[in-house]
Design an enzyme around this catalytic site. Sequence first.
Site, short mmCIF file in Angstrom:
data_model
loop_
_atom_site.label_atom_id
_atom_site.label_comp_id
_atom_site.label_asym_id
_atom_site.label_seq_id
_atom_site.Cartn_x
_atom_site.Cartn_y
_atom_site.Cartn_z
N GLU A 136 0.80 -1.19 0.22
CA GLU A 136 -0.10 0.02 0.10
C GLU A 136 0.72 1.27 -0.04
O GLU A 136 1.99 1.20 0.55
CB GLU A 136 -0.87 -0.16 1.23
N LYS B 18 -9.46 1.68 -1.44
CA LYS B 18 -9.74 1.35 -0.05
C LYS B 18 -11.14 1.62 0.52
O LYS B 18 -11.21 2.53 0.55
CB LYS B 18 -8.67 1.61 0.79
N CYS C 81 -4.90 -3.74 3.19
CA CYS C 81 -4.58 -3.45 4.63
C CYS C 81 -5.72 -3.55 5.60
O CYS C 81 -6.13 -4.71 5.74
CB CYS C 81 -3.72 -2.12 4.83
#
Length: 271
Positions: free
Chosen positions: A46, A119, A157
């Site tokens: 990321e 995300k 994540c």
Amino acid sequence: MEAQPHQAIAVAQFAPGDDTDANLEQMSRLAGDAANRGALLVVFPEYSSYFTPKLGGEWVRHAQGLHGPFTRALAELATELGIHIVAGLVEKVPDEDKRVANTLVALSDTGELVAHYRKMHLYDAFGDRESEYIVPGPLDQMPVFPWHGFTVGLQTCYDVRFPEVTRRLVDAGADLVLLPSEWVRGPLKESHWRTLITARAIENTIYVAAADHAPPIGAGNSMVVDPMGVELVTIGEATDVGVAWISPSRVAEVRRINPALQLRRFGVTER
């Protein structure tokens, strides 16, 4: 049934900084190493394009478009090496002067952008407030693409703490999920990282390839886990690549033994 051939994938661990060109130089070196060892897909962390220890206004100034210079550089690298590359991009958001998108880009071995993902679950936890500077991605995203007999899904994540994110990808056919991350170090965080990645692999009978930042900010421990929860490769704290050989046949074999997806009685619905 004849066993399907194994393919090599790699998780590439490094600590991105605030110099995008320097980040690309490290990524080129790591991708070359992975390709030389047989990897046909390399997963980077990321925020690979740009990162500072604290989110701030300067992130907007360093954000790029989805098809901007960073993505084009990765496309050239993927084409040169003949591999797929997945990495995190700080993406510019139209009509936003204070926030950016936390985006993943997936480039094919011909340089095509085959998938991207913004995300959805922002890291407003453990004392951080990612949502102050990041725009959450839409809930209708389904970032999957084909690769050597696999259907590959993308998530980022903090998403791994929400089992339904991975399950939605699996419902869309994913049997290999890639997890670029910046998993911040802290008490028990390394334990959470390993446990959550392994759980997502076991409960969905899939491979999970998770690439983290190297310390001192990230926890490291990038890894590839198989559908039975076996760690096929793990990187400790170093800047390095880990290569693992995977096969759709292994997924099929595990699902015959453990048909958990067939036996489940609940679906995933939007909240």
